[in-house]
Enzyme design. Structure first.
Site: not given
Ligand SMILES: *Cc1c(COP(=O)(O)O)cnc(C)c1O
Ligand code: SF4
Length: 340
Positions: A87-88, A91, A100, A104, A107, A109, A267, A304, A311
């Site tokens: 996305r960025y 990185r 996991c 949670c 979560c 995801r 989220d 986000d 973010k």
């Molecule tokens: C949160 C996130 C990051 C990391 O972001 P930082 O600001 O560097 O902590 C990188 N890629 C994605 C897709 C993210 O959601």
């Molecule tokens: S937030 Fe989601 S990915 Fe993170 S530990 Fe909990 S269940 Fe696993």
């Protein structure tokens, strides 16, 4: 403790012995997102609605939620190959596990955590090939699921493949494991991780009750190995939406040499509405931390943006007015000062 031992601890608590199996467990909610609570974490839970119970025990409130997008941040659309979110610039997130140590309820995801990918290895090979060929990538964030659900040997193989790519400057691991199954942080794991510096570890912590002596041992081991530790916290109604709780959490993290990093707005995936804290309230909580809390302990409050906007940090409005000669700025006590 060796690897087989921590895997034993992944077992759920025995039926009947834990509030995790209480009558309020939201049976239909459980069907939408299966329960996972390991024996260590279950033993810390006194009741389904205490701050730890609320995080992992399903509630009927999960069914009362109009949200329908299981991927509101459009991570899948920003995924050039499976298991990579790009996305960025510079990185990427690499999803190295779909498992996991707890599930949670909030979560973001869930969509991944509930599926079991049988083809993890070919997908990971493809993901590594993408990162290898994109020499503009400088940092890889291992996430999931929880990356530390991988066996030591798998992690070692992955980290050495990444370290062999000269364009990668640093590695980062995002995990909840040291807080929800601290026995995973064995001396062997720590020695392995320390072989891949510079390697950062950000740990998901939501409530001071998670910071047990076993968690302190895990954090100490990581910090003693020279691994810079950060924390990520999800702001959750009924769990930590309280200035006293948040201040205590951040202070105690600093004591453990964990530098608070991000306080995340929720989220909004399905089944999470009852955890949502309005932005207005979130900002006033953040304002309450600034001043009393060591500056090192004040996290960034991140939202986000739905739709894949990324973010952004939210801050209480400090600048009251802007003049040509000076700006008017509000301090942490509410007083107004000018800055030329
Ligand atoms: C949160 C996130 C990051 C990391 O972001 P930082 O600001 O560097 O902590 C990188 N890629 C994605 C897709 C993210 O959601
Ligand atoms: S937030 Fe989601 S990915 Fe993170 S530990 Fe909990 S269940 Fe696993």
């Amino acid at each position: 403790m060796d690897e087989t031992n921590w895997r034993d601890l992944l077992k759920p608590p025995a039926d009947g012995s834990s509030p995790c199996w209480g009558p309020d467990s939201g049976l239909r909610a459980r069907a939408l997102f299966p329960v996972r609570v390991n024996a260590y974490f279950a033993a810390l839970i006194q009741s389904a609605d205490d701050p730890l119970g609320r995080q992992v025990i399903p509630s009927a409130a999960e069914l009362d939620d109009p949200a329908t997008a299981d991927d509101p941040l459009t991570e899948e659309r920003q995924s050039p190959v499976p298991r990579v979110i790009h996305r960025y610039p510079g990185r990427v997130v690499l999803l190295v596990s779909d498992q996991c140590a707890v599930h949670c309820r909030f979560c973001m995801r869930k969509r991944r955590v509930i599926q079991t990918h049988r083809d993890g290895k070919p997908q990971l090979d493809r993901a590594l090939a993408y990162i290898r060929q994109r020499t503009d990538i400088q940092e890889v964030i291992l996430s999931g699921g929880d990356p530390l659900m991988r066996a030591d040997a798998d992690l070692a193989a992955l980290l050495s493949e990444l370290r062999a790519m000269p364009h990668l400057r640093r590695l980062r691991i995002h995990t909840r494991m040291p807080g929800v199954l601290p026995q995973r942080v064995t001396p062997a794991l720590v020695a392995l991780l320390a072989g891949y510096h510079p390697l950062y570890v950000n740990i998901h912590f939501n409530h001071p009750a998670e910071l047990t002596p076993a968690v302190a041992t895990a954090c100490n081991r990581l910090a003693d190995a020279g691994i810079p530790l950060g924390s990520q916290t999800v702001l959750l109604k009924g769990v930590n939406d309280d200035p006293v709780v948040l201040t205590d959490l951040m202070e105690r993290l600093l004591d453990l040499r964990v530098r608070p990093y991000c306080l995340h707005m929720l989220d909004r995936v399905p089944g999470t509405r009852h955890f949502q804290v309005p932005v207005e309230r979130a900002l006033s909580l953040l304002a309450a931390l600034r001043g009393p809390l060591s500056g090192m302990g004040v996290p960034h409050m991140m939202v986000d943006l739905p739709g894949g906007g990324g973010k952004m940090a939210l801050t209480p409005d400090a600048v009251i007015a802007k003049g040509p000669e000076q700006w008017w700025i509000r301090n942490w006590q509410g007083g107004i000062y000018t800055y030329p």
